[in-house]
Enzyme design. Structure first.
Site, PDB file in Angstrom:
ATOM      1  N   ARG A   1       6.482  10.027 -22.893  1.00  0.00           N
ATOM      2  CA  ARG A   1       5.320  10.051 -21.978  1.00  0.00           C
ATOM      3  C   ARG A   1       4.881  11.468 -21.607  1.00  0.00           C
ATOM      4  NH1 ARG A   1       8.203   5.793 -19.556  1.00  0.00           N
ATOM      5  NH2 ARG A   1       7.396   3.793 -20.258  1.00  0.00           N
TER       6      ARG A   1
ATOM      7  N   LYS B   1      -7.499  18.926 -24.977  1.00  0.00           N
ATOM      8  CA  LYS B   1      -7.881  17.796 -25.830  1.00  0.00           C
ATOM      9  C   LYS B   1      -6.946  17.760 -27.030  1.00  0.00           C
ATOM     10  CE  LYS B   1     -12.804  17.300 -24.809  1.00  0.00           C
ATOM     11  NZ  LYS B   1     -14.185  17.392 -25.359  1.00  0.00           N
TER      12      LYS B   1
ATOM     13  N   GLU C   1     -18.676  29.192 -32.443  1.00  0.00           N
ATOM     14  CA  GLU C   1     -18.257  28.710 -31.109  1.00  0.00           C
ATOM     15  C   GLU C   1     -18.330  29.843 -30.081  1.00  0.00           C
ATOM     16  OE1 GLU C   1     -17.793  25.554 -30.513  1.00  0.00           O
ATOM     17  OE2 GLU C   1     -17.320  24.686 -32.474  1.00  0.00           O
TER      18      GLU C   1
ATOM     19  N   LYS D   1     -14.416  29.162 -21.383  1.00  0.00           N
ATOM     20  CA  LYS D   1     -13.868  27.818 -21.587  1.00  0.00           C
ATOM     21  C   LYS D   1     -12.984  27.438 -20.401  1.00  0.00           C
ATOM     22  CE  LYS D   1     -12.285  24.194 -24.203  1.00  0.00           C
ATOM     23  NZ  LYS D   1     -12.142  23.563 -25.490  1.00  0.00           N
TER      24      LYS D   1
ATOM     25  N   GLU E   1     -13.954  15.924 -18.741  1.00  0.00           N
ATOM     26  CA  GLU E   1     -15.315  15.784 -19.273  1.00  0.00           C
ATOM     27  C   GLU E   1     -16.097  14.677 -18.575  1.00  0.00           C
ATOM     28  OE1 GLU E   1     -15.751  16.699 -23.475  1.00  0.00           O
ATOM     29  OE2 GLU E   1     -17.482  15.397 -23.576  1.00  0.00           O
TER      30      GLU E   1
ATOM     31  N   ARG F   1     -18.334  19.736 -18.597  1.00  0.00           N
ATOM     32  CA  ARG F   1     -17.622  20.053 -19.849  1.00  0.00           C
ATOM     33  C   ARG F   1     -18.446  19.628 -21.064  1.00  0.00           C
ATOM     34  NH1 ARG F   1     -11.128  19.534 -21.278  1.00  0.00           N
ATOM     35  NH2 ARG F   1     -11.340  20.276 -23.415  1.00  0.00           N
TER      36      ARG F   1
ATOM     37  N   ASN G   1     -20.542  20.847 -25.793  1.00  0.00           N
ATOM     38  CA  ASN G   1     -20.945  20.154 -27.025  1.00  0.00           C
ATOM     39  C   ASN G   1     -22.302  20.626 -27.526  1.00  0.00           C
ATOM     40  OD1 ASN G   1     -18.611  18.573 -27.003  1.00  0.00           O
ATOM     41  ND2 ASN G   1     -19.545  17.124 -25.575  1.00  0.00           N
TER      42      ASN G   1
ATOM     43  N   HIS H   1     -23.517  20.300 -31.135  1.00  0.00           N
ATOM     44  CA  HIS H   1     -22.544  19.469 -31.852  1.00  0.00           C
ATOM     45  C   HIS H   1     -23.117  18.131 -32.301  1.00  0.00           C
ATOM     46  CE1 HIS H   1     -19.824  22.554 -30.603  1.00  0.00           C
ATOM     47  NE2 HIS H   1     -18.774  21.959 -31.121  1.00  0.00           N
TER      48      HIS H   1
ATOM     49  N   HIS I   1     -22.637  17.421 -35.976  1.00  0.00           N
ATOM     50  CA  HIS I   1     -21.834  16.283 -36.441  1.00  0.00           C
ATOM     51  C   HIS I   1     -22.624  15.438 -37.428  1.00  0.00           C
ATOM     52  CE1 HIS I   1     -18.866  16.243 -32.811  1.00  0.00           C
ATOM     53  NE2 HIS I   1     -18.451  17.010 -33.801  1.00  0.00           N
TER      54      HIS I   1
ATOM     55  N   HIS J   1     -16.681  23.049 -39.876  1.00  0.00           N
ATOM     56  CA  HIS J   1     -17.232  22.565 -38.604  1.00  0.00           C
ATOM     57  C   HIS J   1     -18.102  23.631 -37.916  1.00  0.00           C
ATOM     58  CE1 HIS J   1     -17.451  20.558 -34.764  1.00  0.00           C
ATOM     59  NE2 HIS J   1     -16.876  21.593 -34.173  1.00  0.00           N
TER      60      HIS J   1
HETATM   61  P1  NAD Z   1      -7.626  24.412 -39.318  1.00  0.00           P
HETATM   62  O1  NAD Z   1      -6.592  24.163 -38.318  1.00  0.00           O
HETATM   63  O2  NAD Z   1      -7.753  23.450 -40.446  1.00  0.00           O
HETATM   64  O3  NAD Z   1      -7.437  25.878 -39.905  1.00  0.00           O
HETATM   65  C1  NAD Z   1      -8.318  26.334 -40.910  1.00  0.00           C
HETATM   66  C2  NAD Z   1      -7.535  26.866 -42.124  1.00  0.00           C
HETATM   67  O4  NAD Z   1      -7.010  28.144 -41.810  1.00  0.00           O
HETATM   68  C3  NAD Z   1      -6.366  26.005 -42.528  1.00  0.00           C
HETATM   69  O5  NAD Z   1      -6.246  26.004 -43.921  1.00  0.00           O
HETATM   70  C4  NAD Z   1      -5.186  26.751 -41.904  1.00  0.00           C
HETATM   71  O6  NAD Z   1      -3.952  26.490 -42.537  1.00  0.00           O
HETATM   72  C5  NAD Z   1      -5.605  28.167 -42.091  1.00  0.00           C
HETATM   73  N1  NAD Z   1      -5.039  29.142 -41.168  1.00  0.00           N
HETATM   74  C6  NAD Z   1      -4.841  28.997 -39.840  1.00  0.00           C
HETATM   75  N2  NAD Z   1      -4.447  30.145 -39.303  1.00  0.00           N
HETATM   76  C7  NAD Z   1      -4.368  31.042 -40.302  1.00  0.00           C
HETATM   77  C8  NAD Z   1      -4.051  32.422 -40.356  1.00  0.00           C
HETATM   78  N3  NAD Z   1      -3.787  33.140 -39.258  1.00  0.00           N
HETATM   79  N4  NAD Z   1      -4.052  33.039 -41.559  1.00  0.00           N
HETATM   80  C9  NAD Z   1      -4.384  32.330 -42.684  1.00  0.00           C
HETATM   81  N5  NAD Z   1      -4.733  31.041 -42.690  1.00  0.00           N
HETATM   82  C10 NAD Z   1      -4.737  30.407 -41.501  1.00  0.00           C
HETATM   83  O7  NAD Z   1      -9.094  24.478 -38.665  1.00  0.00           O
HETATM   84  P2  NAD Z   1      -9.631  25.038 -37.272  1.00  0.00           P
HETATM   85  O8  NAD Z   1     -11.030  25.425 -37.535  1.00  0.00           O
HETATM   86  O9  NAD Z   1      -8.718  26.000 -36.621  1.00  0.00           O
HETATM   87  O10 NAD Z   1      -9.628  23.731 -36.360  1.00  0.00           O
HETATM   88  C11 NAD Z   1     -10.384  22.584 -36.659  1.00  0.00           C
HETATM   89  C12 NAD Z   1      -9.785  21.419 -35.935  1.00  0.00           C
HETATM   90  O11 NAD Z   1      -9.800  21.677 -34.534  1.00  0.00           O
HETATM   91  C13 NAD Z   1     -10.523  20.099 -36.133  1.00  0.00           C
HETATM   92  O12 NAD Z   1      -9.596  19.086 -36.399  1.00  0.00           O
HETATM   93  C14 NAD Z   1     -11.211  19.858 -34.798  1.00  0.00           C
HETATM   94  O13 NAD Z   1     -11.347  18.485 -34.505  1.00  0.00           O
HETATM   95  C15 NAD Z   1     -10.270  20.539 -33.840  1.00  0.00           C
HETATM   96  N6  NAD Z   1     -10.889  21.007 -32.611  1.00  0.00           N
HETATM   97  C16 NAD Z   1     -10.292  20.676 -31.440  1.00  0.00           C
HETATM   98  C17 NAD Z   1     -10.833  21.111 -30.247  1.00  0.00           C
HETATM   99  C18 NAD Z   1     -10.145  20.773 -28.965  1.00  0.00           C
HETATM  100  O14 NAD Z   1     -10.700  21.031 -27.906  1.00  0.00           O
HETATM  101  N7  NAD Z   1      -8.945  20.245 -29.020  1.00  0.00           N
HETATM  102  C19 NAD Z   1     -11.982  21.905 -30.230  1.00  0.00           C
HETATM  103  C20 NAD Z   1     -12.563  22.237 -31.443  1.00  0.00           C
HETATM  104  C21 NAD Z   1     -12.007  21.793 -32.633  1.00  0.00           C
HETATM  105  N1  GLY Z   2     -14.390  21.625 -27.673  1.00  0.00           N
HETATM  106  C1  GLY Z   2     -15.016  20.973 -26.589  1.00  0.00           C
HETATM  107  C2  GLY Z   2     -14.100  20.771 -25.424  1.00  0.00           C
HETATM  108  O1  GLY Z   2     -12.989  21.230 -25.391  1.00  0.00           O
HETATM  109  O2  GLY Z   2     -14.479  20.125 -24.505  1.00  0.00           O
END
Ligand code: NAD
Ligand code: GLY
Length: 373
Positions: free
Chosen positions: A123, A145, A187, A229, A239, A243, A247, A250, A254, A267
């Site tokens: 939990r 998130k 972003e 942020k 949200e 918050r 978006n 987005h 999307h 993205h």
């Molecule tokens: P990712 O985690 O897929 O990383 C992108 C690529 O870079 C991957 O191949 C990874 O292995 C590589 N990588 C990471 N760090 C590296 C480094 N220092 N050196 C070399 N390679 C490296 O993609 P991302 O853009 O970081 O994240 C996208 C994800 O985040 C999506 O799933 C999205 O839904 C999520 N997201 C979440 C939130 C949230 O608030 N939780 C907000 C925005 C996006």
């Molecule tokens: N990435 C949008 C949020 O964290 O709310």
């Protein structure tokens, strides 16, 4: 050693710090008070682990904290309940208890998935986010998130679970691919557009240093983004209101990602075009001042974004895809629009016909985005 910036996400008893700087990853001073001898599961992927995991294992050995490693395959396609289950299995093997912690080392995919495992195991146990992409440092690692994808859609299974600490080591961005780094810049620009006109102007003036990853520039850019942020999350962690401004761009973005089955854009690249569409649409509806889209297009082009859209994509399809986005209701689409650079608003009741008619079609055809330069 450069100064480390600390930003606090203010959430009462659940408040936490985001540390941003060079070489913070393996500095025991930042870790000691967050970890005890109850065991740690290090979660990473097979791209990031060979680059940075050893620094963390050496640190844990130095601190005499028992740990196990969980190195997952790299890619959004592995952000699934099955991979999440692998993390849970490793936690059971450790064995982790309520006082154990998960460390998420990687981009947003690892952060979301490891965070969700930490949210669910017994939990909820601590998670420490160590984001290594620009997108994860300025956005995904902050705000709690977490989740995984289902066949029916992205992030459909998840939970809010705030981290105990976020360590954003800007040096890790040096190994990141150029395209991934640029996607994160979208972003960053978003924070300027929705809440800080001075930051937007600073980005316009510092494009070269941002692209060259000049260290002080990157630190300022990441810290400023995280401050924004953190302010939004501190005011509205679930949200319920403000918050949603995060978006911006987005809903349009999307739709583009969905129509191209997530294969054409990263993205952040889709968000960049989505923000431009939101500005152009806002101008047509009179909410956004004329010239805003042109100014944004200049900055995006300067940051080397390709703003063209594949010829096969039609405005009708984009509008239809926007309607199935989770921000739609029977009264029309809710959109985040700009009242000016630095100020955004939630605007409701946008109808498909209105969107279609006023759609910035000139953005949709390669070569014609010259109109915006
Ligand atoms: P990712 O985690 O897929 O990383 C992108 C690529 O870079 C991957 O191949 C990874 O292995 C590589 N990588 C990471 N760090 C590296 C480094 N220092 N050196 C070399 N390679 C490296 O993609 P991302 O853009 O970081 O994240 C996208 C994800 O985040 C999506 O799933 C999205 O839904 C999520 N997201 C979440 C939130 C949230 O608030 N939780 C907000 C925005 C996006
Ligand atoms: N990435 C949008 C949020 O964290 O709310």
């Amino acid at each position: 050693m450069h100064a480390v910036e600390t930003v606090t996400v203010e959430l009462g008893a659940a408040s936490y710090e985001v540390l941003i700087g060079s070489n913070v990853l393996a500095n025991p001073d930042y870790w000691r008070r967050h970890l005890d001898a109850n065991g740690v599961l290090l979660v990473s992927n097979n791209t990031v682990a060979p680059l940075y995991l050893q620094r963390l294992t050496e640190l844990l050995e130095q601190l005499r904290i028992p740990y196990a490693e969980c190195v997952l395959p790299d890619g959004e396609q592995y952000k699934t309940p099955a991979t999440w289950q692998q993390i849970i299995t490793q936690l059971l093997k450790l064995p982790a208890n309520r006082n154990s912690a998960v460390i998420a080392l990687g981009g947003g995919v690892i952060g979301d998935m490891a965070g969700f495992a930490a949210a669910c195991y017994m939990r909820g146990i601590r998670v420490i986010q160590v984001p290594t992409t620009l997108l994860a440092q300025v956005d995904a690692s902050v705000g709690g998130k977490t989740g995984v994808n289902l066949p029916a859609g992205k992030n459909l299974l998840g939970a809010f679970h705030q981290p105990a600490l976020v360590l954003a080591d800007i040096d890790t961005l040096r190994t990141l691919g150029k395209r991934e780094y640029r996607a994160g810049i979208a972003e960053v620009i978003k924070y300027g557009l929705i809440m800080d006109a001075d930051f937007f102007a600073w980005l316009e003036a510092n494009q070269g240093a941002v692209l060259a990853q000049q260290r002080e520039t990157v630190q300022y850019m990441v810290a400023t983004s995280v401050r924004h942020k953190a302010a939004v999350v501190s005011a509205d962690d679930r949200e319920q209101g403000q918050r949603a401004l995060l978006n911006f761009g987005h809903t349009f973005g999307h739709a583009l990602e969905t129509l191209t089955e997530y294969s054409h854009w990263l993205h952040g690249e889709a968000v960049a075009i989505g923000m431009l569409m939101a500005c152009a649409y806002g101008e047509r509806t009179g909410i956004t001042p004329a010239g805003t889209a042109a100014r944004l297009a200049r900055l995006l082009a300067g940051m080397q974004f390709d703003l063209s859209v594949p010829a096969g994509l039609r405005a009708d399809d984009i509008v239809a895809a926007m309607r199935i986005d989770k921000k739609a209701s029977s009264a029309g689409l809710n959109l985040i629009l700009l009242q000016k650079i630095g100020q955004a608003t939630i605007s409701s009741g946008h109808q498909s016909a209105e969107l279609r008619q006023s759609f910035p079609t000139q953005l949709l055809f390669k070569d014609q985005h010259d109109n915006y330069q």
